[in-house]
Design a protein around this motif. Structure first.
Motif, PDB file in Angstrom:
ATOM      1  N   LEU A   1       0.304  -0.630  -0.148  1.00  0.00           N
ATOM      2  CA  LEU A   1       0.489   0.188  -0.420  1.00  0.00           C
ATOM      3  C   LEU A   1       0.719   1.226   0.405  1.00  0.00           C
ATOM      4  CD1 LEU A   1      -2.186  -1.445   2.500  1.00  0.00           C
ATOM      5  CD2 LEU A   1      -2.406  -0.643   0.331  1.00  0.00           C
ATOM      6  N   SER A   2       2.198   0.750  -0.025  1.00  0.00           N
ATOM      7  CA  SER A   2       2.768   2.067  -0.198  1.00  0.00           C
ATOM      8  C   SER A   2       2.954   2.689   1.316  1.00  0.00           C
ATOM      9  CB  SER A   2       2.693   3.387  -0.947  1.00  0.00           C
ATOM     10  OG  SER A   2       3.295   2.139  -2.560  1.00  0.00           O
ATOM     11  N   LEU A   3       2.478   2.368   2.319  1.00  0.00           N
ATOM     12  CA  LEU A   3       2.750   2.655   3.437  1.00  0.00           C
ATOM     13  C   LEU A   3       4.118   2.583   4.220  1.00  0.00           C
ATOM     14  CD1 LEU A   3      -0.850   1.832   4.753  1.00  0.00           C
ATOM     15  CD2 LEU A   3       0.304   3.739   3.640  1.00  0.00           C
ATOM     16  N   LEU A   4       5.203   1.909   4.514  1.00  0.00           N
ATOM     17  CA  LEU A   4       6.069   1.504   4.510  1.00  0.00           C
ATOM     18  C   LEU A   4       6.953   1.108   3.258  1.00  0.00           C
ATOM     19  CD1 LEU A   4       6.894   0.045   7.229  1.00  0.00           C
ATOM     20  CD2 LEU A   4       6.549  -2.100   6.270  1.00  0.00           C
ATOM     21  N   PRO A   5       8.275   1.333   3.267  1.00  0.00           N
ATOM     22  CA  PRO A   5       8.943   1.538   2.464  1.00  0.00           C
ATOM     23  C   PRO A   5       9.520   0.450   2.311  1.00  0.00           C
ATOM     24  CG  PRO A   5      10.193   2.268   4.082  1.00  0.00           C
ATOM     25  CD  PRO A   5       8.901   2.605   4.662  1.00  0.00           C
ATOM     26  N   ILE A   6      10.015  -0.218   1.663  1.00  0.00           N
ATOM     27  CA  ILE A   6      10.634  -1.552   0.953  1.00  0.00           C
ATOM     28  C   ILE A   6      11.821  -1.046   1.066  1.00  0.00           C
ATOM     29  CG2 ILE A   6       8.643  -2.706  -0.083  1.00  0.00           C
ATOM     30  CD1 ILE A   6      10.084  -2.400  -2.523  1.00  0.00           C
ATOM     31  N   TYR A   7      13.115  -2.588   2.011  1.00  0.00           N
ATOM     32  CA  TYR A   7      14.228  -2.051   1.484  1.00  0.00           C
ATOM     33  C   TYR A   7      14.860  -3.152   0.617  1.00  0.00           C
ATOM     34  CZ  TYR A   7      18.953  -3.588   3.167  1.00  0.00           C
ATOM     35  OH  TYR A   7      20.922  -3.833   3.645  1.00  0.00           O
ATOM     36  N   SER A   8      14.166  -3.981  -0.086  1.00  0.00           N
ATOM     37  CA  SER A   8      14.683  -4.344  -2.114  1.00  0.00           C
ATOM     38  C   SER A   8      13.911  -4.592  -2.626  1.00  0.00           C
ATOM     39  CB  SER A   8      16.052  -5.145  -1.647  1.00  0.00           C
ATOM     40  OG  SER A   8      15.709  -5.885  -1.202  1.00  0.00           O
ATOM     41  N   GLY A   9      13.913  -5.213  -3.397  1.00  0.00           N
ATOM     42  CA  GLY A   9      13.248  -5.470  -4.429  1.00  0.00           C
ATOM     43  C   GLY A   9      12.036  -4.784  -5.464  1.00  0.00           C
ATOM     44  N   VAL A  10      11.250  -4.897  -6.280  1.00  0.00           N
ATOM     45  CA  VAL A  10      10.319  -4.496  -6.500  1.00  0.00           C
ATOM     46  C   VAL A  10       8.678  -4.719  -6.168  1.00  0.00           C
ATOM     47  CG1 VAL A  10       9.559  -3.779  -8.657  1.00  0.00           C
ATOM     48  CG2 VAL A  10      12.088  -4.405  -7.763  1.00  0.00           C
TER      49      VAL A  10
END
Length: 194
Positions: free
Chosen positions: A56-65
C-alpha cells in the motif's frame, strides 16, 4: 479457479523488508491476478501486515520491486482502528467520510453487508464483528480493483468468521475485484483462496 489475465494487478519481486537492522521479510515474490483471492497465512510477527503496508506504499521496502497496474484502485480494511469514545462518530458518518465519488455506491454496500440497522450507532459501541463489517464497507466504497484485508475476521466469533469469508467470496464474484488478505486461520480461508 478464476480466469487469469496476463498482466497482474500487483507484481511483487524479491521484496525484503527491514526495520532498523532486523530483516522482517526476505526475498518475497508473488503476483495477484484479476479476480484472484490470495491469502497470506502465518504466525504473529511473521511480517504479513508489514508486507500489506509495503504494498500500500505505507512502509518502505529495503530491496526488491512492487509494481502496481497503472490506475489501480485499492480498498484497504485495516486489522483494527483506534476509536476515541469522546468523538461521537456514527457508522453513517464514518462511511460518508469516503471520497465523494464513492457515495453513490454506499447504499448497495450498506444493504449487502446488512449495516442499515447500525447506521445511527456510534462506532466505539459496535461489537467486533459489526466493526469489521463497517470497515469492509468503507474499503468497498471506491469500487476497488484490489481489496486488501488485514485479518478481516478479527473480533468475530466462529459463525461470524465463516459468514464474513463467504461474503468475501461473493464480493469477488459480484464486483470482479481481486482480494489480498491476511489470516491466522488456514482452515477457515483455504476453501475460498485461489
Amino acid at each position: 479457479m478464476t480466469p487469469v489475465s496476463s498482466a497482474p494487478l500487483i507484481d511483487i519481486r524479491d521484496v525484503t523488508l527491514k526495520f532498523d537492522e532486523r530483516i522482517i521479510l526476505s526475498h518475497v515474490s508473488f503476483s495477484i491476478q484479476a479476480r484472484e483471492i490470495v491469502t497470506l497465512v502465518g504466525p504473529n510477527g511473521a511480517g504479513k501486515s508489514s508486507l500489506l503496508r509495503a504494498i500500500l506504499s505505507l512502509l518502505p521496502i529495503y530491496s526488491g520491486v512492487i509494481e502496481k497496474k497503472p490506475g489501480i484502485r485499492i480498498g484497504y480494511m485495516p486489522q483494527q482502528i483506534t476509536l476515541e469514545p469522546s468523538i461521537p462518530m456514527t457508522v453513517e458518518r464514518f462511511l460518508r467520510l469516503a471520497p465523494e465519488a464513492a457515495h453513490a455506491n454506499l447504499p448497495a454496500i450498506i444493504d449487502s453487508l446488512q449495516l442499515k440497522p447500525l447506521l445511527s450507532y456510534r462506532l466505539h459501541r459496535l461489537s467486533g464483528g459489526e466493526r469489521q463489517r463497517v470497515l469492509l464497507a468503507r474499503a468497498l466504497a471506491n469500487q476497488p480493483d484490489l481489496l486488501v484485508l488485514d485479518e478481516p475476521a478479527q473480533g468475530a466469533d466462529v459463525q461470524g468468521q465463516a459468514s464474513l469469508y463467504e461474503k468475501i467470496r461473493k464480493i469477488r464474484d459480484q464486483q470482479g475485484c481481486s482480494i489480498l488478505m491476511v489470516s491466522h486461520d488456514l482452515h477457515m480461508v483455504m476453501e475460498g483462496t485461489d
